[in-house]
Design a protein around this motif. Structure first.
Motif, PDB file in Angstrom:
ATOM      1  N   ALA A 140       0.745  -1.183   0.186  1.00 30.04           N
ATOM      2  CA  ALA A 140       0.072  -0.062   0.058  1.00 30.04           C
ATOM      3  C   ALA A 140       0.702   1.295  -0.059  1.00 30.04           C
ATOM      4  O   ALA A 140       0.200   2.208  -0.270  1.00 30.04           O
ATOM      5  N   PHE A 199      -0.118  -1.868  -5.188  1.00 28.17           N
ATOM      6  CA  PHE A 199      -1.545  -1.338  -4.988  1.00 28.17           C
ATOM      7  C   PHE A 199      -1.734  -2.929  -4.037  1.00 28.17           C
ATOM      8  O   PHE A 199      -1.494  -3.800  -4.227  1.00 28.17           O
ATOM      9  N   LEU A 255      -5.684  -3.823 -12.193  1.00 27.94           N
ATOM     10  CA  LEU A 255      -4.980  -2.459 -11.604  1.00 27.94           C
ATOM     11  C   LEU A 255      -4.079  -2.053 -12.588  1.00 27.94           C
ATOM     12  O   LEU A 255      -3.454  -2.403 -13.528  1.00 27.94           O
ATOM     13  N   SER A 308      -1.648  -8.029  -2.339  1.00 24.67           N
ATOM     14  CA  SER A 308      -0.707  -6.857  -2.705  1.00 24.67           C
ATOM     15  C   SER A 308      -0.096  -7.115  -3.914  1.00 24.67           C
ATOM     16  O   SER A 308       0.443  -8.377  -4.140  1.00 24.67           O
ATOM     17  N   THR A 367       0.715  10.851  -5.138  1.00 23.87           N
ATOM     18  CA  THR A 367      -0.757  10.603  -4.673  1.00 23.87           C
ATOM     19  C   THR A 367      -1.334  11.734  -4.047  1.00 23.87           C
ATOM     20  O   THR A 367      -0.808  12.296  -3.017  1.00 23.87           O
ATOM     21  N   GLN A 388      -9.651   6.596  -8.136  1.00 22.41           N
ATOM     22  CA  GLN A 388     -10.101   5.768  -7.189  1.00 22.41           C
ATOM     23  C   GLN A 388     -11.364   6.560  -6.489  1.00 22.41           C
ATOM     24  O   GLN A 388     -11.026   7.443  -5.655  1.00 22.41           O
TER      25      GLN A 388
END
Length: 833
Positions: free
Chosen positions: A127, A133, A159, A213, A593, A646
């Motif tokens: 994460a 991801f 993904l 993950s 991010t 997202q």
């Protein structure tokens, strides 16, 4: 060709605009629940309690022990609450109510007064920005629990950074890497070949998975044996105080899992549980329906070859027990079996293309995979954690092919060819990791692992085929297929230092991993020079909790990676392996991010990889038969950008939009072939796009909450085409064993830097109806799904072949089963308690 490409580009841009507008412009409302976390004995609030939601969000309780969470109205979700020194508590939030009070029991107080607990540090770091991801239970239930066979890889393939692989293919390319380079692990145990039907589906049933993950950035030095990425899968664990049971039945499979807890004499500390997972497929009905449909759709003729319906049988058992507050053991086991049987009959109507009337081919496949692993987690101090893993795994794959044929107009009798293969591999693994929190800012980690693998291959082959040699000539020879037994010893050690500033504005990780490999064949022992792989990552929080922004972070990383090419596992030293090297990759990443308090998150990552010492092979003559020689001087450049938009935890609409752009160029200095049947034309410089390469991949995943009980799930996307070859019929004369010759044609195909196969627009739709009791313990779901919905309206794949007796390019009716040109319909029912 130019007009088709222009239309594709326009359609692609229009599709991306529509997806972005749909996902970002939806008006959403939310429901808020309030959870209060207290000490069960004293009634004091537990400030800083960690609250994890099943949709991959985490929170910390404030000074009053209160956490406020936004969730979809009247939807059941799972919440897990943990606090150092206390038992972890897990509960299901019912569809009604907004105020909940949770009381945690303390685990154990020793005479010294120290509280022991499992360290918060986990190897699960996918994460983190720039690493990869995470797929939570909520994402798995939507994206993976759909279709004829429910598969974790169905979610992974959606993904960012994962190339489109098709409906029946669990081997995607990860950020331009070879499809087989993805390294998978189950609770920390490496699984070399985690696939059914040679890569059609993975062994990871989403119902046995708590979370997963995909780490494909500059990931931690804890991981190795890959230059592309690591897929970490974590199994479900039983809750401490309640039994959970889940069963589902669908169009072609029966799945179940049981989570049964048990406690020891000291129920506050000792305790554990057993988890049981199973899968049983029954494709006989589906095959029967498709064979009936083949009377109306000639493109389905290949389904009539099925004599033994495809099957999967699997069973997994996990046992975990906490002996003390600072000691836990886990035992995992798995066994799976898959297979299929086919018989092709070529009659006179097909003879014009095949040239072999009254011929027959029989094919069978059977595969068994299993593993047993044990794990120990121990806290010698409350700032330290020691993890060890020891396990054994195996894979036994067998296929048989028998071909009986007549060659027309030659006067020769029918002949029978056989091709048998048994591929058997085993592995023994030992791994130890140690994490030590030096203080509030520094974490030191170290570890070592040893993996011993044995591969064996047994052949029986008398197939005579046409082989194109590097000089452009063709030879009609047996394929050189000796019996092979190879061993490899992989030794690795690593050390990591992490630094966090008190306010967590900067998170820096510096690591070094050293990989050493010994490869042993029947003729030689080859020691590969140790690969030193330093890695560096830094995450900087530019802004946090400012206005509507939850966080803005910048990520920079660079590092070296190494892996052994999978094709080397059954290489024979007689083919001329003078030197052996591990494939290396230097990877760099720059990303950002942006997370909003409304739940929207945007991730953008640019990456570049320089691949060197890459292994590849060329055909050669070995004992007057055709074999392969291996080279280790290949290199290439990979660059791209991944974008993720997202949105979760809204009342009406959740989902994500992922876009990936990738350029992958390889060069084989000693080679003449880009990939199978694609030699370079004269004068070509040798740079090429690999056969799995796609420039653009888009995935849009949406879940609409139509009502408290009805959900509509869709996943769609766009994928540009993979490289195509240029067909060039070339005639030759075949010498017959009875004397005389026959005039035939072969496909002298060449690689093209501009030719591409047709684009793909997958569309899957799932409508579900959920029901539950008010006490929140029992719930169920009915669903109906359609996969590959648009396939009838998309450009047909170029399936032309050269007629061996006319030299003409003609459409083949021998379509592979994994590209069925019809929508796939499935139904299912799930019940849990």
């Amino acid at each position: 060709m130019r007009g088709q490409n222009s239309f594709s580009v326009f359609s692609f841009r229009l599709f991306v605009f529509f997806c972005f507008f749909t996902l970002s412009a939806a008006a959403l409302n939310a429901r808020t629940i309030e959870i209060t976390v207290e000490d069960a004995d004293l009634g004091l609030p537990l400030e800083g309690a960690h609250v994890a939601v099943s949709d991959d969000r985490t929170f910390e309780a404030n000074e009053a022990g209160i956490v406020r969470i936004v969730i979809p109205e009247k939807e059941i979700i799972t919440i897990q609450i943990s606090y150092p020194g206390y038992n972890t508590y897990r509960f299901i939030v019912p569809g009604e109510g907004s105020l909940f009070k949770i009381k945690l029991n303390i685990t154990q107080v020793l005479e010294s007064g120290e509280l022991f607990f499992e360290a918060q540090r986990s190897e699960f770091d996918g994460a983190k920005p720039g690493r990869g991801f995470v797929l939570s239970r909520m994402q798995l239930e939507g994206a993976a629990e759909i279709g004829l066979v429910e598969d974790l890889l169905s979610s992974v393939k959606l993904l960012p950074g994962v190339g489109y692989a098709g409906l029946f293919n669990a081997l995607p390319s990860i950020r331009g890497g070879d499809p087989g380079d993805l390294q998978a692990s189950f609770d920390g145990f490496y699984i070399e070949n985690p696939y059914h039907w040679a890569g059609v589906y993975s062994i990871f049933d989403p119902k046995m998975v708590e979370r997963a993950s995909l780490t494909h950035g500059v990931f931690s030095a804890r991981y190795g044996h890959t230059v592309s990425g690591v897929l970490e899968v974590f199994s479900k664990r039983p809750p401490r105080e309640q039994v959970e049971f889940e069963a589902s039945i669908s169009t072609s499979a029966l799945n179940f899992n049981i989570l049964y807890p048990f406690t020891g004499s000291n129920s506050k500390v000792r305790g554990g549980g057993v988890s049981l997972f199973g899968k049983l497929t029954y494709w006989e009905g589906f095959v029967w329906l498709m064979q009936g449909a083949s009377f109306f759709l000639k493109s389905l003729d290949a389904i009539n070859a099925v004599t033994s319906a495809p099957f999967i049988r699997s069973l997994g058992i996990s046992l975990n027990y906490r002996w003390a507050a600072n000691l836990e053991t886990v035992l995992n086991s798995y066994i799976g079996n898959d297979g299929v049987g086919l018989t092709y009959h070529y009659n006179d109507n097909f003879a014009e293309l095949i040239g072999m009337p009254n011929s027959e081919m029989e094919y069978s496949w059977n595969n068994i995979i299993g593993f047993l692993s044990s794990h120990l987690n121990y806290n010698p101090l409350n700032t330290m954690i020691l993890r060890t893993t020891l396990g054994f795994g195996f894979n036994d794959s067998r296929y048989n092919m028998r071909v009986s044929r007549n060659i027309p107009n030659t006067g020769t009798a029918s002949n029978v060819s056989r091709d048998k293969l048994r591929y058997f591999n085993t592995s023994i693994q030992a791994r130890t990791t140690f994490d030590w929190e030096l203080n509030k800012q520094f974490l030191f980690s170290a570890g070592l692992e040893e993996v011993v693998r044995r591969w064996s291959a047994e052949y029986e082959n008398n197939l005579v085929l046409d082989w194109k040699m590097p000089d452009g000539t063709y030879l009609q020879k047996y394929l050189y297929t000796p019996a092979v037994v190879n061993w490899a010893f992989f030794s690795s050690l690593w050390t990591i230092l992490e630094w966090q500033v008190p306010k967590k504005n900067i998170d820096l990780e510096l690591g070094l991993r050293v990989d050493q490999t010994n490869f042993i064949t029947a003729e030689a022992n080859k020691t590969i020079f140790p690969a030193f792989n330093p890695r560096f990552n830094i995450n900087y929080n530019i802004a946090e909790d400012t206005g509507s922004l939850d966080k803005v972070a910048l990520t920079v990383g660079t590092g070296l990676f190494s892996a052994m090419n999978q094709n080397m596992t059954i290489a024979d030293n007689k083919t001329g392996i003078a030197e052996m090297l591990m494939t290396r990759s230097w990877t760099s990443l720059l990303g950002t991010t942006i997370a909003f308090k409304s739940g929207i998150k945007i991730v953008v990552e640019f990456y570049y990889k320089y691949v060197f010492d890459r292994a590849y092979s060329e055909l050669m003559l070995v004992s007057n038969q055709v074999g392969s020689v291996y080279y280790f001087n290949g290199y290439g450049h990979i660059a791209g950008v991944d974008v993720l938009l997202q949105k979760f935890s809204a009342e009406k609409l959740n989902g994500w939009l992922a876009y990936s752009f990738n350029i992958t160029r390889y060069r084989n200095p000693s080679g003449t072939t880009a990939f199978t049947n694609a030699t370079f034309p004269d004068g070509y410089d040798g740079w090429y796009y690999p056969e799995f390469h796609r420039f653009h991949t888009v995935n849009l995943v949406l879940q609409f909450k139509l009502s408290p009980k009805f959900n509509l799930y869709t996943r769609t996307g766009f994928a540009s085409g993979t490289p195509a070859i240029e067909h060039q019929p070339k005639d030759y004369w075949l010498d017959l064993s009875s004397g005389g010759k026959v005039h035939k044609w072969r496909d002298d195909s060449h690689y093209s830097d501009t030719a591409r196969k047709a684009y793909s627009i997958p569309l899957d739709i799932k409508l579900s109806y959920a029901f539950f009791r008010r006490n929140g313990k029992a719930q169920g779901e009915f669903y109906a799904a359609v996969e590959n919905t648009l396939v009838l309206f998309l450009p047909k794949p170029d399936n032309r072949v050269v007629n061996p007796y006319t030299g003409k390019l003609e459409e083949s009716r021998d379509n592979p089963l994994y590209e069925l040109p019809i929508p796939m319909i499935s139904f299912g029912f799930k019940w849990s308690y």
